[in-house]
Design a protein around this motif. Structure first.
Motif, PDB file in Angstrom:
ATOM      1  N   VAL A 169       0.605  -0.631  -0.327  1.00 19.06           N
ATOM      2  CA  VAL A 169      -0.681   0.335  -0.249  1.00 19.06           C
ATOM      3  C   VAL A 169       0.761   1.707  -0.740  1.00 19.06           C
ATOM      4  O   VAL A 169       0.176   2.393  -0.829  1.00 19.06           O
ATOM      5  CB  VAL A 169      -1.523  -0.739   1.157  1.00 19.06           C
ATOM      6  CG1 VAL A 169      -1.584   1.579   1.661  1.00 19.06           C
ATOM      7  CG2 VAL A 169      -2.211  -1.281   1.382  1.00 19.06           C
ATOM      8  N   CYS A 170       2.304   0.668   0.632  1.00 14.96           N
ATOM      9  CA  CYS A 170       3.058   2.751   0.762  1.00 14.96           C
ATOM     10  C   CYS A 170       3.469   2.676  -0.606  1.00 14.96           C
ATOM     11  O   CYS A 170       4.269   3.613  -0.357  1.00 14.96           O
ATOM     12  CB  CYS A 170       3.111   2.282   2.528  1.00 14.96           C
ATOM     13  SG  CYS A 170       2.936   3.065   3.862  1.00 14.96           S
TER      14      CYS A 170
ATOM     15  N   VAL B 299       1.451   4.463  -2.731  1.00 12.67           N
ATOM     16  CA  VAL B 299       1.192   5.413  -2.190  1.00 12.67           C
ATOM     17  C   VAL B 299       2.956   6.782  -2.359  1.00 12.67           C
ATOM     18  O   VAL B 299       2.450   8.122  -3.199  1.00 12.67           O
ATOM     19  CB  VAL B 299       1.315   5.824  -0.350  1.00 12.67           C
ATOM     20  CG1 VAL B 299       1.258   7.353  -0.423  1.00 12.67           C
ATOM     21  CG2 VAL B 299      -0.251   5.472  -0.691  1.00 12.67           C
TER      22      VAL B 299
ATOM     23  N   ALA C  83       2.453   9.970  -5.021  1.00 15.78           N
ATOM     24  CA  ALA C  83       3.598  11.522  -4.626  1.00 15.78           C
ATOM     25  C   ALA C  83       4.513  11.971  -4.969  1.00 15.78           C
ATOM     26  O   ALA C  83       5.220  12.790  -5.426  1.00 15.78           O
ATOM     27  CB  ALA C  83       3.420  11.415  -2.987  1.00 15.78           C
TER      28      ALA C  83
ATOM     29  N   THR D 113       3.842  16.671  -1.126  1.00 19.32           N
ATOM     30  CA  THR D 113       3.871  15.399  -1.642  1.00 19.32           C
ATOM     31  C   THR D 113       5.113  15.007  -0.532  1.00 19.32           C
ATOM     32  O   THR D 113       4.742  13.871  -0.367  1.00 19.32           O
ATOM     33  CB  THR D 113       4.492  15.848  -2.756  1.00 19.32           C
ATOM     34  OG1 THR D 113       5.276  16.609  -3.224  1.00 19.32           O
ATOM     35  CG2 THR D 113       2.905  16.217  -3.449  1.00 19.32           C
TER      36      THR D 113
ATOM     37  N   VAL E 196       3.513  13.640   2.785  1.00 16.46           N
ATOM     38  CA  VAL E 196       3.083  12.528   2.029  1.00 16.46           C
ATOM     39  C   VAL E 196       4.483  11.160   2.013  1.00 16.46           C
ATOM     40  O   VAL E 196       4.054   9.816   1.892  1.00 16.46           O
ATOM     41  CB  VAL E 196       2.428  11.981   1.507  1.00 16.46           C
ATOM     42  CG1 VAL E 196       1.466  10.816   0.418  1.00 16.46           C
ATOM     43  CG2 VAL E 196       0.890  13.110   1.229  1.00 16.46           C
TER      44      VAL E 196
ATOM     45  N   ALA F  72       4.620   7.641   4.062  1.00 13.57           N
ATOM     46  CA  ALA F  72       5.331   5.984   3.566  1.00 13.57           C
ATOM     47  C   ALA F  72       7.275   5.489   3.309  1.00 13.57           C
ATOM     48  O   ALA F  72       6.547   4.435   3.620  1.00 13.57           O
ATOM     49  CB  ALA F  72       5.196   6.307   1.351  1.00 13.57           C
TER      50      ALA F  72
END
Length: 498
Positions: free
Chosen positions: A90-91, A94, A98, A114, A117, A121
C-alpha cells in the motif's frame, strides 16, 4: 496485548527465495535513502524556479526526513496489525503517486505536501522491511548479514544520490529526480505478493493515536521553533512554540510510561549499550544531514559548476562510503569492533576540519572533496556496528522495536541537522553579508539568484564570501560535535548507563 506470531518455518516456506525477498526489500530502502539526500542537488534549480521563502526552503528540504522519523514508530505498529507485506504494498503505491505529483509541482507548498506524504510512506516501509528480514533469516549469523546488506543499500543510496541527481539535472528538469521513485515502487507493488511472505501479529490492543499525535506534534513544534528563530520571528514567538514542543514531548514520554501497551517501549533506551549507540547514531546523522546541503550550493552556486560536474566531484565520497561499509565488518573479524567504531569516528571527526577551513576560490573543490571522503568513510565503517549494538543489546522479542528506534534516531538526526546547521549557517551568512554589503535579506539562495539575474559580479563575490563563512561555521560545529561524540563513546559503560 496478545500476540501470536506466525511460525518462522511457514514464513520462510512461503518465500520462494529469502535472498530474492531481501533484494526486493532493499529496493525501497535504496530509494528512500536517495530521496533523503538527492534534493540537495536539485534544490538550487528548484529554488530558482519556485522562489520559496527561507522558511519554505528549509521545509522543502527537511520535511521528508522529519515525517519519516516522526511517524516510523507509529507505522511500525500499524504493520503489526494489518500485515507487514500489505503495508509495504500500500505504501509503495502511495509513494509512487506522491513522487509523480511532486515532479510536476508548481509551488513550494506542493513540494512540502508531497514530500510529507512520501515521508510517511517511507516510514511505513522501513520498519516493516526490517521485521520481515528478521523472520526470513532466523539464523542469527545470516540475519546479521542480511541486516548488513539492507543497511549497505541504504548507505549506498545516500552516497549515489548526488551523482544520480546531477545526471538527471544535466539532461532533464528538476522534477525528474522525483520520478526515480515511480518505477522502483511499481516493481515493489507487483513483486511483493509473489516474493514476500505475509507477517503479522494478532494484536488486540488498538494503536494509541494520542501517542502518535503527541510524538509527531512535539517533533514538528521543536523544528518550527528553529525555523521561526532564524526567519525573523520575535523572541516570544520562538520561545512559546519551543515550550509547546517540549511540553508535548514530556507528555509523550509520560504517556508511554503509564500505558500498559505503549506505542514505543522506552525501557529499551535504559539498557546498557543501546542509549550510547542511539546518541552516537543521532549526532553523526545530524552532522551528515546538516552538511549535505552545503556541498551542492558551494559547487553549483558559489563556483558556478554544472549539476553533473558538481555531482562528479562527489563520486569519491560515494566510493569511500561503499568501501568503508564493507571494510568495517571485515576489520571487525580481525580487531575488536569497539576499535573499528572508534577509528571510524576519528576519521569522521577529521573530515569536518576541511569544512571549517574552506577557502572561497576554486581550490575549495579539493577541500570539499577531502572532507566529504573522510566523513562518509568514517560513518560508513562505524554504522553497521552501531546498528548491531542496538539490536543485539535488546531482548529478542524487542529487536524490531529497537531497530525502529535506531532508524528513527537516524532519520530525525538527518532532518534535525538540516535545520540546526542550516540555521546556524544562515545566521552567519546574514551577519557576514551585512558587514560587507551593509544589509542582508533572505538566505544565500536569494543572494545567489539576485547576483545571477542582475549579472552583478560584486554582489556575487560578497554572497559567495558570506556563504563560505556559513559553511565554515557548520564545519566548526561538526568538529565540536564529533568531540562530544568521541567523549560519549569512550565513557565507561556504567556511567553511560546511569
Amino acid at each position: 496485548m496478545t500476540t501470536k506470531p506466525e511460525p518462522v518455518e511457514a514464513l520462510v516456506s512461503r518465500s520462494r527465495s529469502p535472498r530474492l525477498a531481501l533484494a526486493l526489500l532493499s529496493l525501497p530502502s535504496l530509494l528512500i535513502a536517495i530521496d533523503i539526500s538527492v534534493l540537495g542537488v536539485a534544490l538550487p534549480r528548484m529554488a530558482a524556479d519556485l522562489r520559496p521563502s527561507p522558511t519554505e526552503l528549509l521545509w522543502m528540504n527537511d520535511i521528508y526526513g522529519f515525517m519519516v522519523g516522526g511517524t516510523m514508530v507509529t507505522m511500525g505498529a500499524v504493520g503489526d496489525r494489518i500485515g507487514r507485506r500489505r503495508l509495504i504494498v500500500v505504501c509503495a503505491a502511495v509513494f509512487a503517486l506522491a513522487s509523480a505529483v511532486a515532479a510536476f509541482s508548481t509551488a513550494p507548498w506542493m513540494i512540502i505536501a508531497t514530500r510529507a506524504v512520501m515521508g510517511i510512506a517511507g516510514a511505513a516501509i522501513m520498519p516493516a522491511s526490517m521485521a520481515l528480514i528478521g523472520q526470513l533469516f532466523p539464523d542469527p549469523k545470516r540475519r546479521v548479514s542480511a541486516m548488513g546488506a539492507y543497511m549497505t543499500c541504504f548507505l549506498a543510496g545516500m552516497a549515489v544520490a548526488p551523482l544520480i541527481g546531477g545526471v538527471m539535472l544535466q539532461f532533464w528538469w528538476w522534477g525528474s529526480v522525483f520520478l526515480l521513485g515511480v518505477p522502483v515502487m511499481v516493481v515493489t507493488v507487483l513483486a511483493a505478493p509473489r516474493l514476500l511472505p505475509e507477517s503479522q501479529t494478532q494484536v488486540t490492543a488498538p494503536i494509541d493515536l494520542r501517542s502518535a499525535a503527541l510524538c509527531l506534534a512535539a517533533i514538528l513544534s521543536l523544528v518550527a521553533t528553529l525555523k521561526w528563530a532564524v526567519n525573523g520571528a520575535t523572541v516570544w514567538e520562538a520561545v512559546g512554540l519551543g515550550a509547546i514542543g517540549l511540553v508535548l514531548g514530556v507528555l509523550f514520554v509520560r504517556r508511554q510510561r503509564a500505558l500498559e501497551h505503549p506505542l514505543v517501549d522506552l525501557s529499551l533506551l535504559r539498557r546498557p549499550g543501546v542509549s550510547r549507540a542511539m546518541w552516537v547514531l543521532f549526532l553523526t546523522a545530524l552532522l551528515m544531514g546538516g552538511t549535505s546541503i552545503f556541498a551542492a550550493f558551494y559547487l553549483q552556486s558559489a563556483l558556478g559548476l554544472a549539476p553533473l560536474t558538481a555531482a562528479l566531484w562527489m563520486v569519491p565520497s560515494m566510493i569511500a562510503m561503499i568501501i568503508a561499509s564493507n571494510a568495517g565488518p571485515w576489520l571487525g573479524h580481525r580487531f575488536q569492533p569497539r576499535y573499528v567504531v572508534l577509528g571510524g569516528l576519528l576519521v569522521m571527526a577529521a573530515g569536518f576540519v576541511p569544512f571549517a577551513l574552506l577557502p572561497t576560490g576554486r581550490s575549495g573543490i579539493a577541500v570539499v572533496v577531502c572532507g566529504s571522503v573522510l566523513t562518509t568513510a568514517g560513518i560508513g565503517a562505524a554504522f553497521p556496528f552501531l546498528m548491531n549494538d542496538i539490536i543485539s543489546h535488546a531482548p529478542q522479542e524487542q529487536a524490531g522495536s529497537a531497530a525502529s528506534l535506531a532508524q528513527t534516531a537516524n532519520e530525525i538526526g538527518i532532518a534535525t541537522g538540516l535545520v540546526v546547521l542550516g540555521s546556524l549557517a544562515t545566521v552567519v551568512y546574514r551577519s557576514s553579508l551585512s558587514t560587507v554589503a551593509g544589509h542582508a535579506d533572505g538566505s544565500w539562495v536569494d543572494g545567489f539568484r539576485l547576483a545571477a539575474t542582475g549579472h552583478d559580479a560584486v554582489l556575487l563575490d560578497q554572497v559567495r564570501t558570506a556563504f563560505v563563512d556559513g559553511y565554515r561555521a557548520a564545519g566548526l560545529a561538526g568538529v565540536v560535535t564529533m568531540a562530544l561524540v568521541l567523549v560519549l563513546f569512550l565513557l565507561p559503560e556504567r556511567r553511560r548507563a546511569a
